[in-house]
Design a protein around this motif. Structure first.
Motif, PDB file in Angstrom:
ATOM      1  N   THR A  58      -4.574   2.068  -8.718  1.00  0.00           N
ATOM      2  CA  THR A  58      -4.647   3.324  -7.987  1.00  0.00           C
ATOM      3  C   THR A  58      -6.102   3.739  -7.841  1.00  0.00           C
ATOM      4  O   THR A  58      -6.969   3.291  -8.609  1.00  0.00           O
ATOM      5  CB  THR A  58      -3.879   4.461  -8.696  1.00  0.00           C
ATOM      6  N   ASP A  59      -6.363   4.606  -6.880  1.00  0.00           N
ATOM      7  CA  ASP A  59      -7.730   5.098  -6.685  1.00  0.00           C
ATOM      8  C   ASP A  59      -7.673   6.462  -6.017  1.00  0.00           C
ATOM      9  O   ASP A  59      -6.634   6.862  -5.464  1.00  0.00           O
ATOM     10  CB  ASP A  59      -8.548   4.120  -5.839  1.00  0.00           C
ATOM     11  N   GLN A  60      -8.801   7.167  -6.078  1.00  0.00           N
ATOM     12  CA  GLN A  60      -8.865   8.523  -5.558  1.00  0.00           C
ATOM     13  C   GLN A  60      -9.172   8.533  -4.072  1.00  0.00           C
ATOM     14  O   GLN A  60      -9.915   7.699  -3.566  1.00  0.00           O
ATOM     15  CB  GLN A  60      -9.953   9.305  -6.307  1.00  0.00           C
ATOM     16  N   GLY A  61      -8.597   9.545  -3.409  1.00  0.00           N
ATOM     17  CA  GLY A  61      -8.912   9.773  -2.014  1.00  0.00           C
ATOM     18  C   GLY A  61      -9.902  10.910  -1.868  1.00  0.00           C
ATOM     19  O   GLY A  61     -10.766  11.112  -2.716  1.00  0.00           O
ATOM     20  N   TYR A 103      -4.373   6.894  -3.535  1.00  0.00           N
ATOM     21  CA  TYR A 103      -3.733   5.756  -2.904  1.00  0.00           C
ATOM     22  C   TYR A 103      -3.631   4.601  -3.889  1.00  0.00           C
ATOM     23  O   TYR A 103      -4.278   4.594  -4.952  1.00  0.00           O
ATOM     24  CB  TYR A 103      -4.481   5.322  -1.633  1.00  0.00           C
ATOM     25  N   SER A 104      -2.805   3.612  -3.517  1.00  0.00           N
ATOM     26  CA  SER A 104      -2.596   2.441  -4.359  1.00  0.00           C
ATOM     27  C   SER A 104      -2.486   1.212  -3.467  1.00  0.00           C
ATOM     28  O   SER A 104      -1.811   1.249  -2.432  1.00  0.00           O
ATOM     29  CB  SER A 104      -1.310   2.611  -5.172  1.00  0.00           C
ATOM     30  N   ARG A 117       1.287   3.736 -10.654  1.00  0.00           N
ATOM     31  CA  ARG A 117       2.067   2.800  -9.821  1.00  0.00           C
ATOM     32  C   ARG A 117       2.550   1.679 -10.742  1.00  0.00           C
ATOM     33  O   ARG A 117       1.942   0.622 -10.841  1.00  0.00           O
ATOM     34  CB  ARG A 117       1.184   2.251  -8.701  1.00  0.00           C
ATOM     35  N   SER A 118       3.655   1.919 -11.416  1.00  0.00           N
ATOM     36  CA  SER A 118       4.181   0.929 -12.357  1.00  0.00           C
ATOM     37  C   SER A 118       5.047  -0.105 -11.649  1.00  0.00           C
ATOM     38  O   SER A 118       5.238  -1.217 -12.162  1.00  0.00           O
ATOM     39  CB  SER A 118       4.970   1.614 -13.466  1.00  0.00           C
ATOM     40  N   THR A 119       5.583   0.228 -10.476  1.00  0.00           N
ATOM     41  CA  THR A 119       6.373  -0.724  -9.692  1.00  0.00           C
ATOM     42  C   THR A 119       5.897  -0.701  -8.248  1.00  0.00           C
ATOM     43  O   THR A 119       5.228   0.242  -7.817  1.00  0.00           O
ATOM     44  CB  THR A 119       7.871  -0.376  -9.711  1.00  0.00           C
ATOM     45  N   THR A 120       6.257  -1.714  -7.485  1.00  0.00           N
ATOM     46  CA  THR A 120       5.907  -1.738  -6.066  1.00  0.00           C
ATOM     47  C   THR A 120       6.591  -0.605  -5.309  1.00  0.00           C
ATOM     48  O   THR A 120       6.035  -0.039  -4.376  1.00  0.00           O
ATOM     49  CB  THR A 120       6.325  -3.083  -5.445  1.00  0.00           C
ATOM     50  N   TYR A 163       0.828  -1.205   0.000  1.00  0.00           N
ATOM     51  CA  TYR A 163       0.000   0.000   0.000  1.00  0.00           C
ATOM     52  C   TYR A 163       0.861   1.253   0.000  1.00  0.00           C
ATOM     53  O   TYR A 163       1.828   1.344   0.758  1.00  0.00           O
ATOM     54  CB  TYR A 163      -0.898   0.032   1.243  1.00  0.00           C
ATOM     55  N   MET A 164       0.469   2.213  -0.823  1.00  0.00           N
ATOM     56  CA  MET A 164       1.112   3.520  -0.813  1.00  0.00           C
ATOM     57  C   MET A 164       0.043   4.596  -0.976  1.00  0.00           C
ATOM     58  O   MET A 164      -0.982   4.375  -1.620  1.00  0.00           O
ATOM     59  CB  MET A 164       2.164   3.638  -1.927  1.00  0.00           C
ATOM     60  N   SER A 165       0.310   5.763  -0.366  1.00  0.00           N
ATOM     61  CA  SER A 165      -0.681   6.841  -0.353  1.00  0.00           C
ATOM     62  C   SER A 165       0.015   8.186  -0.429  1.00  0.00           C
ATOM     63  O   SER A 165       1.175   8.309  -0.035  1.00  0.00           O
ATOM     64  CB  SER A 165      -1.498   6.805   0.945  1.00  0.00           C
TER      65      SER A 165
END
Lengths: 113, 113
Positions: free
Chosen positions: B55-58, B48-49, B68-71, B31-33
């Motif tokens: 990915t999605d909107q907050g 966030y992803s 988010r092409s890589t971890t 998870y990343m934000s």
């Protein structure tokens, strides 16, 4: 929507004084609750958490109890130190992963020697 | 231990310019934000992803794009900067699992003139 309300600061205390920072929340379900701390020039760090009603989170002498009946998660410490000077954020998460946080406005704590 | 690394630390832009804020983590977190921090408003979730390619909107996504092409990497793009986007931006990451702590970077302070 979900929201978190914290007491406004700054809170100024003398060393060894008792600390309370109030936090209340509004949520449609049963959130997980968190306290994060931000030291000057740094990102936020998790201080403690509680994931269900009546849970008590604790860390580094800080405590907070998840009170569903009052929708509160007040932060307390019995004896503050100068090194506790920071900004404290109360936050909630409605998903199990805890990665989508709703934050309160933050409370700045200043501890004087 | 690098943790979450954000670059640059400071940036000044003119209205209408574009820019990418970089975020990288070396903890293999799913998870990343991205959050923005404004005085008295705490942190608000931008995007966030939950994993590479997702990915999605907050809460406040308008004016920002992410991919988010890589971890490891989760860049935040401002396509046409506006003064309302003056803020401090924080990237965070966490492991998959219940109520995992968010690990925050040290922030990027962005001023739009």
């Amino acid at each position: 929507g979900d929201s978190v309300t914290q007491m406004e600061g700054p809170v100024t205390l003398s060393e060894e004084a008792f600390l309370t920072i109030n936090c209340t929340y509004t949520a449609t379900g049963y959130p997980s609750l968190f306290w994060y701390v931000q030291y000057p020039g740094e990102g936020l760090q998790l201080l403690l958490k509680a994931t269900k009603a009546d849970d008590k989170g604790s860390n580094k002498g800080f405590e907070a109890t998840y009170r569903k009946e009052t929708t509160s998660f007040h932060l307390e410490k019995g004896s503050v130190q100068v090194s506790d000077s920071a900004v404290y954020f109360c936050a909630l998460s409605m998903n199990n992963a805890g990665n989508m946080l709703t934050f309160g406005g933050g409370t700045r704590l200043m501890v004087k020697p | 231990n690098a943790g979450v690394t954000q670059t640059p630390k400071f940036q000044v832009l003119k209205t209408g310019q574009s820019m990418t804020l970089q975020c990288a983590q070396d903890m293999n977190h799913e998870y990343m934000s991205w959050y923005r921090q404004d005085p008295g408003m705490g942190l608000r979730l931008i995007h966030y992803s939950v994993g590479a390619g997702i990915t999605d909107q907050g809460e406040v996504p308008n004016g920002y794009n992410v991919s988010r092409s890589t971890t490891e990497d989760f860049p935040l793009r401002l396509l046409s900067a506006a003064p309302s986007q003056t803020s401090v931006y924080f990237c965070a990451s966490s492991r998959d699992g219940e109520n995992q702590p968010q690990h925050f970077g040290d922030g990027t302070r962005l001023s739009i003139l």
